[in-house]
Design a protein around this motif. Structure first.
Motif: not given
Length: 147
Positions: A64-91
């Motif tokens: 959903r990032i492409a569609l919802e990032a602008a509504a969830a985050l001010p433009e240009g905001s610094a972001v840290v992203v995480y997913c499950w863990g080191p066995g996952c490349n989702g982040a």
């Protein structure tokens, strides 16, 4: 190991990694200040989010990032992203999607798994919880790894 790169290549490599990666301990320390300087994004799906998340994280699944990032985050905001863990490349996928939208982004290596295994606070709909730190991932006899 016959293909050893010059030290200058190693410096560039590791400096670049530190610009684009962080870890649970550093994220926890930044969040504890009350003004971390970034939005924390949990890129997992709804079932994973319900199972537990980092307090203060914003739920923004990768799909959903492409569609919802602008509504969830001010433009240009610094972001840290995480997913499950080191066995996952989702982040990594989520970080790429956010970077393509122009957000300065870092990936939290270890993901939610290592956050929880280090005994850091976890939030569910039932409230906050903290598990006993795993001695293989978190120092058990000293307050920090001192790295």
């Amino acid at each position: 190991m016959t293909d050893v790169l010059p030290a200058t290549d190693a410096v560039t490599h590791f400096r670049t990694r530190l610009l684009h990666e962080t870890d649970p301990s550093d994220v926890a320390a930044a969040l504890a200040t009350g003004t971390p300087g970034f939005a924390l994004i949990d890129s997992r799906g709804a079932a994973a989010w319900a199972q537990g998340r980092i307090p203060g994280a914003v739920h923004l699944p990768t799909a959903r990032i492409a569609l919802e990032a602008a509504a969830a985050l001010p433009e240009g905001s610094a972001v840290v992203v995480y997913c499950w863990g080191p066995g996952c490349n989702g982040a990594t996928k989520a970080a790429l999607a956010l970077a393509e939208l122009g957000y300065p982004v870092r990936e939290m290596i270890g993901g939610f798994e290592y956050w929880a295994r280090e005994g850091l606070e976890v939030e569910t709909d039932a409230g906050l919880a903290r598990r006993t730190p795993d001695p293989l991932t978190s120092p058990s006899t000293v307050p920090a790894c001192d790295c």
